[in-house]
Design an enzyme around this catalytic site. Structure first.
Site, PDB file in Angstrom:
ATOM      1  N   ASP A 281      21.874  53.016  54.621  1.00 49.88           N
ATOM      2  CA  ASP A 281      22.155  51.376  54.890  1.00 49.88           C
ATOM      3  C   ASP A 281      22.192  51.436  56.474  1.00 49.88           C
ATOM      4  O   ASP A 281      23.081  51.966  56.978  1.00 49.88           O
ATOM      5  CB  ASP A 281      23.369  51.124  54.216  1.00 49.88           C
ATOM      6  CG  ASP A 281      23.543  49.940  53.973  1.00 49.88           C
ATOM      7  OD1 ASP A 281      22.779  49.201  54.617  1.00 49.88           O
ATOM      8  OD2 ASP A 281      24.443  49.423  53.247  1.00 49.88           O
TER       9      ASP A 281
ATOM     10  N   ASP B  57      17.378  46.220  54.846  1.00 47.69           N
ATOM     11  CA  ASP B  57      17.949  47.514  55.764  1.00 47.69           C
ATOM     12  C   ASP B  57      18.392  48.413  54.940  1.00 47.69           C
ATOM     13  O   ASP B  57      19.676  49.290  55.226  1.00 47.69           O
ATOM     14  CB  ASP B  57      19.008  46.925  56.595  1.00 47.69           C
ATOM     15  CG  ASP B  57      20.095  45.875  55.755  1.00 47.69           C
ATOM     16  OD1 ASP B  57      19.774  45.835  54.506  1.00 47.69           O
ATOM     17  OD2 ASP B  57      21.144  45.500  56.414  1.00 47.69           O
ATOM     18  N   GLU B  58      18.195  48.534  53.492  1.00 48.57           N
ATOM     19  CA  GLU B  58      18.852  49.506  52.516  1.00 48.57           C
ATOM     20  C   GLU B  58      17.691  49.928  51.585  1.00 48.57           C
ATOM     21  O   GLU B  58      16.888  49.303  51.078  1.00 48.57           O
ATOM     22  CB  GLU B  58      19.927  48.640  51.951  1.00 48.57           C
ATOM     23  CG  GLU B  58      20.905  48.901  51.364  1.00 48.57           C
ATOM     24  CD  GLU B  58      21.869  48.031  50.510  1.00 48.57           C
ATOM     25  OE1 GLU B  58      22.124  48.485  49.425  1.00 48.57           O
ATOM     26  OE2 GLU B  58      21.970  46.835  51.117  1.00 48.57           O
TER      27      GLU B  58
END
Length: 415
Positions: free
Chosen positions: A11, A101-102
């Site tokens: 993350d 983003d993860e």
DNA sequence: TCTGGGGTCCTAGGACCC
DNA sequence: TCTGGGGTCCTAGGACCC
């Protein structure tokens, strides 16, 4: 119980804000917010003052007077987000991307190649820092849910490996709101019963939990609390619906307001669907009034649609129905359209046989077939010259862009 | 001083069918 | 005609996530 922790959850920390600090070194170490009217992301320095995503810009400035607002470099977010996920791809094909983003990754069986999961996690962090210049936190655990919690615990810029032998001790001391699916409402409901930690939730009798949260939610949370949730990595997740919305501030309930707005929203959705040869059977509309109360209305068609005009007409009809049922409301603050029950279809056959053809065959209106051709023509022009090159008249100008298009596109899931 | 935009899933109730 | 039961689909609303 398999005794190895092989699931990684990676993350990127305060992603948009970190990218801005990467691009402009003078912003490093400072409280910054991406956005303007609304905070899309805040740096850790800003978070220390209580600034949060989704917060009105003015409120953020109050909390943190030295806050610096920066415009978003959306292309860079996409590029760097993709690059970070790609680092995971170097270790396993089992990568499940959750958002820009993860991502989750399962590195089972790769130890002889790359080392233990903990070593891989540290390598991923080092490479993302060295190759992209971005901080990323990684959680490692036996299940997805626990790995996700671990990465939260690891933040910022950290690594957290949960030993399967002691995972419940780790988990049960943490607050319930770290669990997937526990938001403000559920947290409050649990707190009212004295349940604050995950351990307390785990030891709450099933029946009383069910009474509190319903059967599905309580079973899910129990599985999470005992770490028995077996969910596997899903590598290709497709969206089940496509939607668009527009916040309007406070606009009078008038046709000249909602007609062009709905047309614009239908246009966004329609072109996305057509680009992937998709169409949908259910159209849902959402009207939010001045007091932020909202009403939704949906209809399910016999045949799927993807034409902008058809979608817009159906949405208009639904909105008119909502407004007719709420004559006391005088202002609209948001309009939204979503299309679900998506079907992948040979595009040429779409809408030729629709009942809407009959209705559309009034003088001066186009049939489903010609609508489809008109949309295709517009899609092609846009593919060459950009979205703004052609559109539905005043709509392009009308759209009061509260949020940049670049941001909207980032939020879109792959169809 | 009332907050964006794109999504997912669950629930309850009704219609309808067997 | 009445009673009972189960399954599926749909709509409206809500909670949650990034």
């Amino acid at each position: 119980m398999p005794a190895t922790a092989t699931i990684l959850h990676a993350d990127l920390d305060a992603f948009y804000a970190s990218v801005e600090q990467l691009l402009d070194p003078s912003l490093r170490g400072k409280a910054i917010a991406v956005g303007g009217g609304v905070v899309l992301a805040a740096s850790y320095e800003a978070k220390a003052f209580g600034v949060r995503g989704g917060m009105p810009g003015r409120r953020a400035k109050e909390l943190c007077p030295q806050l610096i607002f920066v415009g978003g470099h959306f292309k860079e977010y996409q590029r760097l987000g993709d690059a970070a996920i790609k680092v995971l791809d170097d270790f396993t094909p089992l990568v499940e991307r959750i958002s820009i983003d993860e991502a989750f990754a399962d590195v089972a069986g790769t130890e002889h190649l790359f080392g233990t999961p903990a070593v891989i996690a540290e390598t991923v962090r080092r490479r993302v820092r060295a190759e992209l210049g971005l901080p990323i936190s990684v959680g490692v655990a036996r299940t997805k849910h626990l790995a996700k919690i671990a990465s939260q615990v690891a933040k910022p810029d950290g690594l957290c490996v949960v030993d399967p032998a002691t995972e419940l001790e780790f988990l049960h001391d943490l607050p319930v709101e770290l669990m997937w699916g526990v938001g403000p409402a559920t947290k409050a409901r649990l707190a009212a019963e004295g349940v604050v930690t995950i351990g307390q939730l785990a030891n709450t009798p099933g029946r009383s939990l069910e009474k509190l949260l319903g059967p599905a939610a309580s079973e899910k949370l129990r599985a999470l609390a005992w770490n028995t949730d077996p969910r596997a990595i899903v590598t290709d997740r497709r969206a089940r619906s496509a939607g668009a919305q527009s916040a309007l501030g406070k606009k009078p309930v008038e046709e000249r307001v909602f007609r062009p707005t709905l047309r614009h929203l239908a246009d966004r959705i329609g072109s996305r669907l057509r680009a992937k040869s998709l169409s949908g059977r259910t159209v849902t509309v959402r009207v939010r009034f001045a007091d932020l109360s909202a009403v939704t209305r949906a209809t399910t068609l016999d045949a799927p649609i993807a034409a902008t005009t058809t979608l817009a007409e159906i949405a208009e009809e639904l909105v008119r129905g909502v407004l007719a049922d709420h004559p006391e409301e005088r202002f609209i603050s948001l309009l939204a359209i979503a299309v679900s029950h998506l079907e992948r279809q040979p595009a040429l056959q779409l809408e030729f046989s629709l009942g809407f053809d009959d209705e559309a065959r009034r003088p001066g209106t186009r049939t489903g077939a010609s609508r489809w051709l008109a949309d295709r023509a517009m899609d092609k022009v846009r593919a060459r010259f950009g979205w703004e090159a052609v559109g539905y008249g005043s709509v392009v100008l009308e759209a009061a862009r509260s949020v940049p298009d670049g941001f909207r596109e980032l939020a879109e899931k792959d169809l």
